[in-house]
Design an enzyme around this catalytic site. Structure first.
Site, PDB file in Angstrom:
ATOM      1  CG  ASP A   1      -3.262   2.472   5.332  1.00  0.00           C
ATOM      2  OD1 ASP A   1      -4.460   2.242   5.081  1.00  0.00           O
ATOM      3  OD2 ASP A   1      -2.476   1.603   5.756  1.00  0.00           O
TER       4      ASP A   1
ATOM      5  CG  ASP B   1      -0.160   0.220   2.540  1.00  0.00           C
ATOM      6  OD1 ASP B   1       1.086   0.306   2.518  1.00  0.00           O
ATOM      7  OD2 ASP B   1      -0.817   0.314   3.597  1.00  0.00           O
TER       8      ASP B   1
ATOM      9  CG  ASP C   1       1.568   3.151   4.736  1.00  0.00           C
ATOM     10  OD1 ASP C   1       0.499   2.703   5.157  1.00  0.00           O
ATOM     11  OD2 ASP C   1       2.476   2.432   4.267  1.00  0.00           O
TER      12      ASP C   1
HETATM   13  P1  GTP Z   1       4.174  -2.492   3.017  1.00  0.00           P
HETATM   14  O1  GTP Z   1       2.989  -1.594   3.020  1.00  0.00           O
HETATM   15  O2  GTP Z   1       3.781  -3.924   2.998  1.00  0.00           O
HETATM   16  O3  GTP Z   1       5.137  -2.165   1.957  1.00  0.00           O
HETATM   17  O4  GTP Z   1       4.964  -2.310   4.383  1.00  0.00           O
HETATM   18  P2  GTP Z   1       4.804  -1.167   5.467  1.00  0.00           P
HETATM   19  O5  GTP Z   1       5.988  -1.231   6.337  1.00  0.00           O
HETATM   20  O6  GTP Z   1       4.491   0.134   4.827  1.00  0.00           O
HETATM   21  O7  GTP Z   1       3.568  -1.699   6.313  1.00  0.00           O
HETATM   22  P3  GTP Z   1       2.149  -1.027   6.657  1.00  0.00           P
HETATM   23  O8  GTP Z   1       1.652  -0.180   5.562  1.00  0.00           O
HETATM   24  O9  GTP Z   1       1.267  -2.161   7.061  1.00  0.00           O
HETATM   25  O10 GTP Z   1       2.408  -0.176   7.957  1.00  0.00           O
HETATM   26  C1  GTP Z   1       3.249   0.943   7.995  1.00  0.00           C
HETATM   27  C2  GTP Z   1       3.535   1.327   9.408  1.00  0.00           C
HETATM   28  O11 GTP Z   1       2.358   1.789  10.049  1.00  0.00           O
HETATM   29  C3  GTP Z   1       4.044   0.166  10.254  1.00  0.00           C
HETATM   30  O12 GTP Z   1       5.117   0.611  11.023  1.00  0.00           O
HETATM   31  C4  GTP Z   1       2.918  -0.172  11.168  1.00  0.00           C
HETATM   32  O13 GTP Z   1       3.374  -0.596  12.417  1.00  0.00           O
HETATM   33  C5  GTP Z   1       2.182   1.133  11.273  1.00  0.00           C
HETATM   34  N1  GTP Z   1       0.751   0.906  11.491  1.00  0.00           N
HETATM   35  C6  GTP Z   1      -0.071   0.173  10.718  1.00  0.00           C
HETATM   36  N2  GTP Z   1      -1.318   0.177  11.231  1.00  0.00           N
HETATM   37  C7  GTP Z   1      -1.285   0.937  12.339  1.00  0.00           C
HETATM   38  C8  GTP Z   1      -2.265   1.349  13.307  1.00  0.00           C
HETATM   39  O14 GTP Z   1      -3.426   0.981  13.242  1.00  0.00           O
HETATM   40  N3  GTP Z   1      -1.843   2.190  14.295  1.00  0.00           N
HETATM   41  C9  GTP Z   1      -0.554   2.622  14.380  1.00  0.00           C
HETATM   42  N4  GTP Z   1      -0.204   3.439  15.363  1.00  0.00           N
HETATM   43  N5  GTP Z   1       0.389   2.243  13.505  1.00  0.00           N
HETATM   44  C10 GTP Z   1       0.042   1.415  12.495  1.00  0.00           C
HETATM   45 MN    MN Z   2       2.706   0.404   3.758  1.00  0.00          MN
HETATM   46 MN    MN Z   3      -0.387   0.784   5.579  1.00  0.00          MN
END
Ligand code: GTP
Ligand code: MN
Ligand code: MN
Length: 404
Positions: free
Chosen positions: A328, A204, A206
């Protein structure tokens, strides 16, 4: 056989937040195996086992060279009995028998397929499997009631399981920036998650949104979402208050912060800009069904015409000029921005380890909102990630080295 002298012994911290973990992984043969077992444990709601495998994999990711002999693991932290058995198996046989049998198991395959649907977690997938649903066809035929997220997830299944590229992340970043500037000039957008850590692809994209004037960000998310929706950029969105705020185990937070941390799970409709320009000549954009059919006008029955029309539709689908991408969005007040950036940059294990370090070694509570010192009984303010690492007594680790 390798002699003892040839074997490098590594000295590594047991906390991932004290290690520098780049994307340059010298032990992917081992970490792939351990990550698969971690994933299988998580999908089976065995979180403890999942974390143990994640920690073991993360430790190996941080090593400066490839492990080729089990003797090199002597003295290393984070490697439990089970992980060591897997490592030994891979080193000796090239593969781990446990990983291979997991990969081939009907249950693991089904869990992967079903949790590949956006909105479907381990619990739902497990329930469906117990009802005999192992794949998408069986799910569609089962007549299961799907929620809005799952319906969108199923509809865009292929797109959402295709990795997002950095170029696509940047294109979405421009759209988000434009949305935010249109509804509240002066707002700032930061790319977080894996792309901030330098990853070339992600599941995704972020983003964290804030405004330099505290309080201005209140009510921003619904406006951003409305703008995006009005421009046709959203295929799905669900805005929620961050659940962390409602959890009881975090430190008490000032009531004024309660409503300000909002998250939007969304699916963007991203136009394939470049591809469209380079592979599709201008005039083709105005093609009508009749134009496609004209060369084939020998079709003299309705059925033949119907076939040709179907071909046209398939042709159009294969030239689809947009794709679905998971995005996100999070809005944070500026006073919490440094904590939010740190908390949303990841990796998940790095974050978990930061919180473990804070609690166990510093008697502090770290969240994406704040850092609370339990000894001094007060919040520690910070405007940068560097300050937070300093409070925690940790050497600063830049995002590109948080790939634990
Ligand atoms: P990919 O998207 O798979 O490439 O990896 P990513 O590291 O970007 O993972 P992800 O998008 O799932 O999450 C990004 C960061 O946001 C991670 O450090 C998570 O711990 C954090 N995160 C995800 N969901 C939540 C949440 O509901 N609350 C908080 N505080 N942090 C979150
Ligand atoms: Mn991500
Ligand atoms: Mn995410």
């Amino acid at each position: 056989q390798i002699s003892e002298a040839e074997v490098a012994l590594f000295s590594v911290s047991s906390y991932a937040c004290q290690r520098r973990t780049t994307l340059d992984n010298h032990n992917s043969n081992l970490t792939d195996a351990l990550s698969l077992l971690a994933e299988n444990a998580e999908l089976s709601n065995e979180d403890g086992r999942g974390v143990a495998f994640r920690r073991a994999a993360a430790l190996l990711k941080a090593l400066p060279t490839q492990v080729i002999s089990i003797s090199q693991t002597r003295g290393l932290p984070c490697l439990g009995e089970h992980s060591l058995r897997v490592i030994k198996d891979v080193l000796e046989n090239g593969v781990s028998s446990e990983v291979e049998s997991t990969k081939q198991s009907k249950r693991y395959k089904a869990l992967k397929i079903l949790t590949g649907i956006f909105g479907v977690g381990a619990k739902t997938a497990d329930r469906w499997i117990r009802e005999g649903i192992y794949n998408l066809e069986q799910l569609r035929d089962s007549g299961q009631t799907l929620n809005r997220a799952q319906k969108a997830g199923l509809e865009h299944y292929d797109d959402l399981n295709e990795p997002v590229t950095k170029a696509e992340a940047d294109a979405i970043g421009e759209i988000v920036q434009k949305a935010v500037n249109s509804v509240l000039p002066g707002s700032e957008v930061a790319l977080t998650g894996g792309f901030r850590r330098g990853k070339l692809t992600g599941h995704d994209v972020d983003f964290l949104i804030t405004h330099p004037e505290e309080g201005k960000e209140v009510g921003l998310m619904p406006k951003v979402v409305a703008w995006l929706e009005s421009q046709g950029f959203l295929l799905y969105q669900k805005t929620t208050r961050n659940s962390y705020l409602e959890s009881k185990d975090g430190p008490a937070r000032p009531a004024s912060n309660m409503d300000r941390f909002e998250r939007c799970f969304s699916i963007f409709k991203l136009t394939k800009r470049k591809e469209q320009e380079s592979t599709q000549p201008e005039e083709q954009n105005d093609l009508k069904t009749e134009d496609i059919l004209r060369p084939h006008m020998q079709a003299d029955t309705d059925q033949q015409l119907c076939e040709l029309s179907k071909n046209y539709q398939m042709e159009a689908a294969s030239h689809k000029i947009w794709r679905a991408v998971r995005v996100d969005l999070v809005v944070s007040p500026i006073s919490q921005f440094a904590f939010a950036v740190l908390g949303w940059t990841g990796s998940k294990l790095f974050e978990r380890e930061l919180r473990r370090w804070a609690g166990h070694e510093k008697n502090m509570s770290l969240s994406s909102h704040a850092l609370f010192d339990n000894t001094q009984n007060k919040y520690l303010r910070a405007t940068s990630e560097e300050e937070i690492f300093a409070y925690l007594g940790l050497e600063y680790i830049p995002p590109s080295e948080r790939n634990a």
